[in-house]
Design a protein around this motif. Structure first.
Motif, PDB file in Angstrom:
ATOM      1  N   LYS A 370     -45.981  13.625   7.781  1.00  0.00           N
ATOM      2  CA  LYS A 370     -45.304  14.774   8.770  1.00  0.00           C
ATOM      3  C   LYS A 370     -43.580  14.151   9.839  1.00  0.00           C
ATOM      4  O   LYS A 370     -43.627  12.820  10.050  1.00  0.00           O
ATOM      5  N   LYS A 373     -45.558  14.206  14.829  1.00  0.00           N
ATOM      6  CA  LYS A 373     -47.626  14.875  14.876  1.00  0.00           C
ATOM      7  C   LYS A 373     -48.882  14.299  16.132  1.00  0.00           C
ATOM      8  O   LYS A 373     -48.169  12.990  16.891  1.00  0.00           O
ATOM      9  N   ASP A 392     -44.823  18.503   6.864  1.00  0.00           N
ATOM     10  CA  ASP A 392     -45.052  19.696   8.423  1.00  0.00           C
ATOM     11  C   ASP A 392     -44.447  18.534   8.857  1.00  0.00           C
ATOM     12  O   ASP A 392     -43.867  17.636   9.280  1.00  0.00           O
ATOM     13  N   HIS A 395     -46.359  19.392  14.520  1.00  0.00           N
ATOM     14  CA  HIS A 395     -48.457  19.385  13.339  1.00  0.00           C
ATOM     15  C   HIS A 395     -48.247  18.653  14.152  1.00  0.00           C
ATOM     16  O   HIS A 395     -48.094  17.472  14.795  1.00  0.00           O
ATOM     17  N   HIS A 417     -46.743  24.113  12.302  1.00  0.00           N
ATOM     18  CA  HIS A 417     -48.549  24.209  12.212  1.00  0.00           C
ATOM     19  C   HIS A 417     -49.143  23.412  13.495  1.00  0.00           C
ATOM     20  O   HIS A 417     -49.190  22.390  13.530  1.00  0.00           O
TER      21      HIS A 417
END
Length: 647
Positions: A370, A373, A392, A395, A417
């Motif tokens: 990611k 994050k 992602d 995230h 996300h």
């Protein structure tokens, strides 16, 4: 150089500014209509991202400093507080130390009183160590590394360390058990062949400098926190780029960035905060896991089995994400099969941790890739972002809050996300490639300019995770989920989705904003899809897609809307116009794909008025006969349940 009053004043002023801006952000949009969080976690307001004046101050008194010069396999020390044995220097007293010269197999060890503050002036120093960390801070209160203006400084380790009982957990070329600050306008290059580049087991603060890190594992880590207010960073990491790992307190384990320029290439996560990742300013060019070409998720929702082997080489190719219509699916065709746990063959998100002692290094290996994050909250209020991620792009295991910035991403999985709430109130979000564009339990859009291209859903609101298993968000495609909502109150949203355009496994509410949806050509999905209710009270929306699972707004709305199926398919790139009885254009949109069903709503629609829908060679009229007007004969009967794959 000698410290001047001007430099002191500048440092204090800059520190005051950083402190004010660090606390000025909030963890929720000020005008968000939904503030109830489905995940109770640490937020930006819980962390102390302030930077002290001392962290910015680069001044020192040269006359009272200790000079340390490496040359010809030995070390010359001018002053007290340090001793040497060959090319190994041990600093045992508080003070300022000016380091220069070259050591082919040397070390700097700081072992002082736990109350000692030590300033290391890197004045053109190049140290290589064959079997340990070139710079080890084993005991001190705080250590400052000042990069002297115009100098090049290099620290290099080897692929293996020879560690004793006292330093058994040392795993970084710069390894500090105390707070560590880096500043100054010079250059620092760290070649970390063993594991990590720069590690602080407390706080890592960087306020300036040209920092180049190439690491076998993580490039930069501050266990308690990482605070960056400036500098230019070029990072190439075998695992993670910048991370903070403290899991013991909600006000630790965070990363705060208030400035700087970052070029980051990693096999795993680029920025990873255990609690909060807060970004207020800066420029970011990030590539993870070989980029979106090496997609971790296929367009049918199953993991790409080969993506990990292609990390770092930009691979993926045909194994990665493709659009469903690239694979021959057309109007009214069968939807992609939903994955099961047995189909995956790969757990996309796993981590194996090995802890060497109870207080120090945790060496992690993972298959995450990611870009941004956090465990609790990702909070972006400014900055320029260019992200190309295999996993992602943004995230959070908790919430995501976007209040500013220009964010451009290409993702091999989700663009954004959040397991919890995802709120956008301002800024620009441009997701040029994704499996699902924006995903969260509660997605609220209050403002901003948002564009999404997705091989599945454009915006997906569902409970669960995104691990590529049966627990993935939306795997239960027909049930309405409590606490799941899509709320659009403002902004401009443009969706190009091969799955559902706007998908909520709960309710969908629109109170404002402008929304354009170029939805599926596949009859198993809809431009709008909801499992609860869909209510419109304001704003403008045009959503085009296939017939079969189409849905419109519900009759609990207060603004008029239409769901209309045309007699035949409209070709891609044909302009759609909606005009009133006087020929005045009310709405228009040019979908990029073929379509047959359209949902539209506007404050300009009036009951009893007849409108003409024109697209290509087709022209049909519709008269508003109620809060919802529909001729749909799809499975969802134009409203309510039945249309949701939810995946």
């Amino acid at each position: 150089m000698k410290i001047s009053d001007t430099k002191k004043l500048a440092a204090i002023t800059a520190a005051f500014f950083i402190t004010v801006t660090a606390f000025s952000g909030c963890s929720e949009s000020a005008n968000s209509s939904k503030t109830t969080s489905s995940v109770s976690q640490a937020a930006k307001s819980d962390i102390d991202a302030s930077i002290a004046a001392e962290d910015i101050d680069v001044g020192y008194d040269e006359e009272s400093s200790v000079g340390i010069t490496f040359a010809d396999g030995s070390t010359a020390i001018d002053g007290e507080g340090a001793t040497s044995e060959g090319e190994t220097v041990t600093i045992s007293q508080a003070g300022t130390y000016i380091l220069s010269g070259t050591a082919t197999n040397g070390r700097i060890i700081v072992s002082a009183d736990k109350t000692a503050e030590i300033k290391l002036i890197f004045n053109g120093v190049d140290i290589t160590c064959a079997d340990n960390a070139p710079l080890l801070v084993s005991k001190a209160k705080k250590v400052y590394i000042v990069l002297e203006d115009g100098t090049e400084n290099v620290l290099t380790d080897s692929a293996s360390y020879s560690l004793g009982e006292d330093d058994s957990n040392t795993d970084g070329a710069i390894f500090s058990k105390a707070d560590l600050t880096i500043n100054g306008s010079g250059t620092l290059t760290v070649n970390a062949n063993y594991k990590h580049g720069i590690v602080s087991k407390d706080d890592l603060v960087i306020t300036d400098g040209n920092i180049n890190v190439t690491s076998a594992s993580t490039a930069m880590e501050g266990k308690d926190s990482v605070k960056i207010s400036g500098g230019t960073f070029n990072i190439s990491a075998g695992t993670n780029g910048i991370k903070s790992t403290n899991t013991e307190a909600s006000d630790k384990g965070f990363i705060s960035v208030t400035g700087g320029s970052f070029t980051v290439v990693t096999n795993n996560d680029a920025f990873e905060a255990e609690t909060v990742l807060s970004i207020e300013s800066g420029s970011f060019d990030i590539t993870t896991g070989g980029g979106s070409a090496n997609a971790s998720m296929k367009s049918d929702g199953t993991p790409n089995r080969n993506w990990q082997s292609n990390m770092g080489n930009g691979g993926g190719g045909p194994n990665g994400m493709g659009r469903p219509d690239d694979n021959g699916n057309g109007m009214g065709g069968d939807p992609p099969a939903m994955p099961t746990a047995d189909d995956t063959g790969l757990t996309i998100e796993t981590a194996a941790n090995t802890t060497t002692d109870s207080t120090d290094t945790t060496d992690s290996t993972s298959t995450f890739a990611k870009a941004l994050k956090a465990g609790n909250e990702v909070n972006i209020s400014g900055g320029e972002f260019k992200i190309d991620s295999a996993d992602d792009s943004v995230h959070s295991n908790g919430n995501i809050v976007i209040t500013g910035g220009n964010i451009s991403v290409a993702s091999g999985d989700n663009g954004m996300h959040a397991d919890g709430n995802l709120t956008i109130s301002d800024g620009t979000v441009d997701i040029t490639k994704s499996y699902e564009g924006i995903e969260g339990s509660i997605v609220t859009i209050d403002g901003g300019t948002i564009s999404v291209v997705a091989s599945d859903d454009g915006i997906n609101c569902a409970g669960g995770s995104d691990t590529g298993s049966t627990d993935r968000m939306g795997a239960d495609q027909f049930s309405s989920q409590d606490g799941v909502e899509l709320n659009i109150n403002g902004g401009t949203v443009t969706i190009d989705a091969d799955g559902d355009g706007l998908d909520s496994n709960g309710n969908f509410t629109m109170a404002g904003g402008t929304v354009y949806v170029c939805g599926p050509t596949n009859g198993g999905n809809g431009a709008l899809d909801y499992n609860g209710t869909a209510t419109v009270t304001g704003g403008t929306l045009i959503a085009c897609g296939a017939v079969g699972m189409e849905e419109g707004f519900g009759d609990n709305s207060t603004q008029y809307s239409v769901l209309h199926d045309l007699g035949s398919t409209v070709s891609a790139n044909e302009k759609l116009t909606i005009t009133d009885s006087d020929g005045k254009e009310i709405l228009s949109f040019t979908p990029k794909k073929t379509w047959q069903s359209v949902v539209f709503t506007s404050a300009d629609l009036k009951e009893g008025e007849t409108y003409t829908i024109t697209a290509g060679s087709q022209s049909e009229t519709v008269t508003i006969d109620g809060i919802v007007t529909s001729n749909s004969k799809g499975m969802s009967f134009g409203r309510g349940h039945g249309g949701g794959r939810g995946f």
